[in-house]
Design a protein around this motif. Sequence first.
Motif, PDB file in Angstrom:
ATOM      1  N   UNK A  27      51.939  43.217  43.311  1.00 11.12           N
ATOM      2  CA  UNK A  27      52.245  41.791  43.332  1.00 11.12           C
ATOM      3  C   UNK A  27      52.363  41.235  41.924  1.00 11.12           C
ATOM      4  N   UNK A  28      51.510  41.723  41.030  1.00 10.60           N
ATOM      5  CA  UNK A  28      51.605  41.295  39.637  1.00 10.60           C
ATOM      6  C   UNK A  28      52.952  41.686  39.033  1.00 10.60           C
ATOM      7  N   UNK A 136      52.604  31.555  44.019  1.00 10.06           N
ATOM      8  CA  UNK A 136      53.189  31.675  45.363  1.00 10.06           C
ATOM      9  C   UNK A 136      52.806  32.998  46.017  1.00 10.06           C
ATOM     10  N   UNK A 137      52.916  34.082  45.302  1.00  9.29           N
ATOM     11  CA  UNK A 137      52.738  35.408  45.906  1.00  9.29           C
ATOM     12  C   UNK A 137      51.266  35.727  46.197  1.00  9.29           C
ATOM     13  N   UNK A 187      39.514  30.205  40.691  1.00  2.53           N
ATOM     14  CA  UNK A 187      40.849  30.396  41.239  1.00  2.53           C
ATOM     15  C   UNK A 187      40.745  31.396  42.388  1.00  2.53           C
ATOM     16  N   UNK A 188      41.281  31.024  43.539  1.00  5.10           N
ATOM     17  CA  UNK A 188      41.254  31.855  44.738  1.00  5.10           C
ATOM     18  C   UNK A 188      42.629  32.490  44.922  1.00  5.10           C
ATOM     19  N   UNK A 189      42.653  33.737  45.325  1.00  6.69           N
ATOM     20  CA  UNK A 189      43.923  34.436  45.515  1.00  6.69           C
ATOM     21  C   UNK A 189      43.788  35.459  46.634  1.00  6.69           C
ATOM     22  N   UNK A 190      44.916  35.788  47.242  1.00  4.74           N
ATOM     23  CA  UNK A 190      44.950  36.698  48.376  1.00  4.74           C
ATOM     24  C   UNK A 190      45.598  38.015  47.983  1.00  4.74           C
ATOM     25  N   UNK A 191      44.959  39.105  48.369  1.00  8.05           N
ATOM     26  CA  UNK A 191      45.526  40.448  48.217  1.00  8.05           C
ATOM     27  C   UNK A 191      45.450  41.107  49.582  1.00  8.05           C
ATOM     28  N   UNK A 192      46.611  41.413  50.146  1.00  7.77           N
ATOM     29  CA  UNK A 192      46.624  41.978  51.497  1.00  7.77           C
ATOM     30  C   UNK A 192      46.083  40.971  52.493  1.00  7.77           C
TER      31      UNK A 192
END
Length: 294
Positions: A27-28, A136-137, A187-192
């Motif tokens: 994703x990065x 976004x991603x 900062x919150x982020x989603x992976x899978x």
Amino acid sequence: MTSCRELISHRSRLVFGCSQFLRFGRTQLVSCLFPAALFAGLAISKYIDLPIARYDALLGFCLLLTLGCWLAGLETWREIAVIFGFHLIGLGLELFKVQIGSWQYPGDAVTKFAGVPLFAGFMYAAVGSYICQAWRRFDLRVSGYRPVLTTVLAVLIYGNFFTHHWLPDLRIPIALGLLLVLRRTWVFYTVGTRRYRMPLALSFALIGFFLWIAENFGTFLDAWNYPDQVSVWRLVHPAKFGAWALLVSMSFVLVASVKSLEGRLYHRGTPASVVTPKATEISLQHSPANQVQM
């Protein structure tokens, strides 16, 4: 003695952790579409003869790249405006730094003004593009963010890049102030299928480190040169890593202002898959509904 069930459990966690790491890296990489294309353009223009000046060609390439990202729906018109804003901020810094001899751009070009090719601003715009794409991603959201204070400090950081040539360098006290303001900002982020969090200040440091690496590639490709790189290429001074980490705050503030308008800035604590147990609690404590943002 470890049971077979425990071994299987440990192996499953290891496999899952590795797969998440690969998803995160993928994703990065996708989020770095604009910077990657820009560096591809730098490499091609260095080693291939062009019918026009290198910097003129790079400016045209970056304009087409920006237009292509908008037409393909990779970036909204608001995000393009933010990226253009950071382009102007970067260009202003470049004009000043080149005039006082901090670095230089070799070669001539029609689109070179006061020693600075106009394409140079796109190297800053690439940072803004990355943040927009990553937002976004990864479905980024923040909690405990204090926009006014963060903006003031980001402006002070930018101003100090100019004033430290005549006045005392205040980057360390300003950086400490930024750390103080962001001490409860996550900062919150989603992976899978999982949701993670990290301190926003840490994300600034990580981005700054990779920008320092990118700067080494840029100078190696003769996009610009520091005074000690004119005759032979040398590693960019590690102090530039800290400078980039601080400058990222300005880019983040610009992107965050757009995400606030879109209602995509604050984390509400709703996802149940947040890995750290206190993440939801912290996000609720610092969400706009429960505190006045300063």
